[in-house]
Enzyme design. Sequence first.
Site, PDB file in Angstrom:
ATOM      1  N   ALA A  58      41.097  52.821  29.199  1.00  0.00           N
ATOM      2  CA  ALA A  58      40.539  51.563  28.694  1.00  0.00           C
ATOM      3  C   ALA A  58      39.755  50.819  29.778  1.00  0.00           C
ATOM      4  O   ALA A  58      38.792  50.105  29.475  1.00  0.00           O
ATOM      5  CB  ALA A  58      41.659  50.682  28.155  1.00  0.00           C
ATOM      6  N   VAL A  83      46.226  50.341  25.118  1.00  0.00           N
ATOM      7  CA  VAL A  83      46.878  49.953  26.366  1.00  0.00           C
ATOM      8  C   VAL A  83      48.311  49.568  26.009  1.00  0.00           C
ATOM      9  O   VAL A  83      48.538  48.662  25.195  1.00  0.00           O
ATOM     10  CB  VAL A  83      46.153  48.786  27.061  1.00  0.00           C
ATOM     11  N   HIS A  90      50.250  46.317  35.563  1.00  0.00           N
ATOM     12  CA  HIS A  90      49.055  47.124  35.312  1.00  0.00           C
ATOM     13  C   HIS A  90      48.440  46.796  33.944  1.00  0.00           C
ATOM     14  O   HIS A  90      47.222  46.643  33.812  1.00  0.00           O
ATOM     15  CB  HIS A  90      49.453  48.603  35.368  1.00  0.00           C
TER      16      HIS A  90
HETATM   17  N1  INI Z   1      44.585  53.231  30.343  1.00  0.00           N
HETATM   18  C1  INI Z   1      44.698  53.067  29.007  1.00  0.00           C
HETATM   19  O1  INI Z   1      43.712  53.260  28.268  1.00  0.00           O
HETATM   20  N2  INI Z   1      45.879  52.691  28.469  1.00  0.00           N
HETATM   21  C2  INI Z   1      46.992  52.454  29.238  1.00  0.00           C
HETATM   22  O2  INI Z   1      48.073  52.137  28.674  1.00  0.00           O
HETATM   23  C3  INI Z   1      46.886  52.620  30.637  1.00  0.00           C
HETATM   24  N3  INI Z   1      48.045  52.405  31.483  1.00  0.00           N
HETATM   25  O3  INI Z   1      49.038  51.891  31.005  1.00  0.00           O
HETATM   26  O4  INI Z   1      48.013  52.721  32.654  1.00  0.00           O
HETATM   27  C4  INI Z   1      45.638  53.018  31.173  1.00  0.00           C
HETATM   28  N4  INI Z   1      45.474  53.202  32.508  1.00  0.00           N
HETATM   29  C5  INI Z   1      44.359  53.907  33.055  1.00  0.00           C
HETATM   30  C6  INI Z   1      43.157  53.004  33.275  1.00  0.00           C
HETATM   31  O5  INI Z   1      42.546  52.655  32.056  1.00  0.00           O
HETATM   32  C7  INI Z   1      42.098  53.708  34.133  1.00  0.00           C
HETATM   33  O6  INI Z   1      41.642  54.853  33.460  1.00  0.00           O
HETATM   34  C8  INI Z   1      42.630  54.104  35.514  1.00  0.00           C
HETATM   35  O7  INI Z   1      43.211  53.005  36.153  1.00  0.00           O
HETATM   36  C9  INI Z   1      41.483  54.661  36.388  1.00  0.00           C
HETATM   37  O8  INI Z   1      40.455  53.707  36.565  1.00  0.00           O
END
Ligand code: INI
Length: 157
Positions: A58, A83, A90
């Site tokens: 996301a 998410v 986070h």
């Molecule tokens: N990305 C999501 O789409 N949903 C989540 O629940 C999530 N959690 O919980 O960590 C999540 N993390 C990844 C983030 O979107 C990035 O792709 C990552 O941080 C790299 O930039």
Amino acid sequence: MSINTVEGSLVVEGARFGLAVSRFNSLIVDSLQRGAVDCLLRHGAKERDIEVVKVPGAHEIPLVAQRMAAMEKYDAIIALGAVIRGATPHFDYVAGECAKGLAAVGQRYGVPVAFGVLTVDTIEQAVERAGTKAGNKGGDAALTAIEMVNLLKQLGR
Ligand code: INI
């Protein structure tokens, strides 16, 4: 006296849709994508006018949505992701920045950006919103995109 009301219809007339879809939590997000595509097709969109762009998570959706808006190829963008809150802050960063970033893209480019990104506390809440008892938020976002395309057309985009 009658009041003039302007609102967008829910019928697609040749509009093109770009879906920005995250892979994270794909079990959920794939269902959102199915709901969105099904809704678009049932409201008159053609498969050739629907394009899906996949991103890792996301957090990456706003940047890609911005690029998609700048391409001037789509009449609306539909952002789909999930998410899910964990044990750390986070969630707040990812969900908050995603929502803010997407709103900014819509305002900057004048393109409707529908927010079909689930922000939930539990996986169960996500499942409920991805095609079970609380409907399909991907489909809801697609319907919003259709209405907004038609509304902006009427307002003289
Ligand atoms: N990305 C999501 O789409 N949903 C989540 O629940 C999530 N959690 O919980 O960590 C999540 N993390 C990844 C983030 O979107 C990035 O792709 C990552 O941080 C790299 O930039």
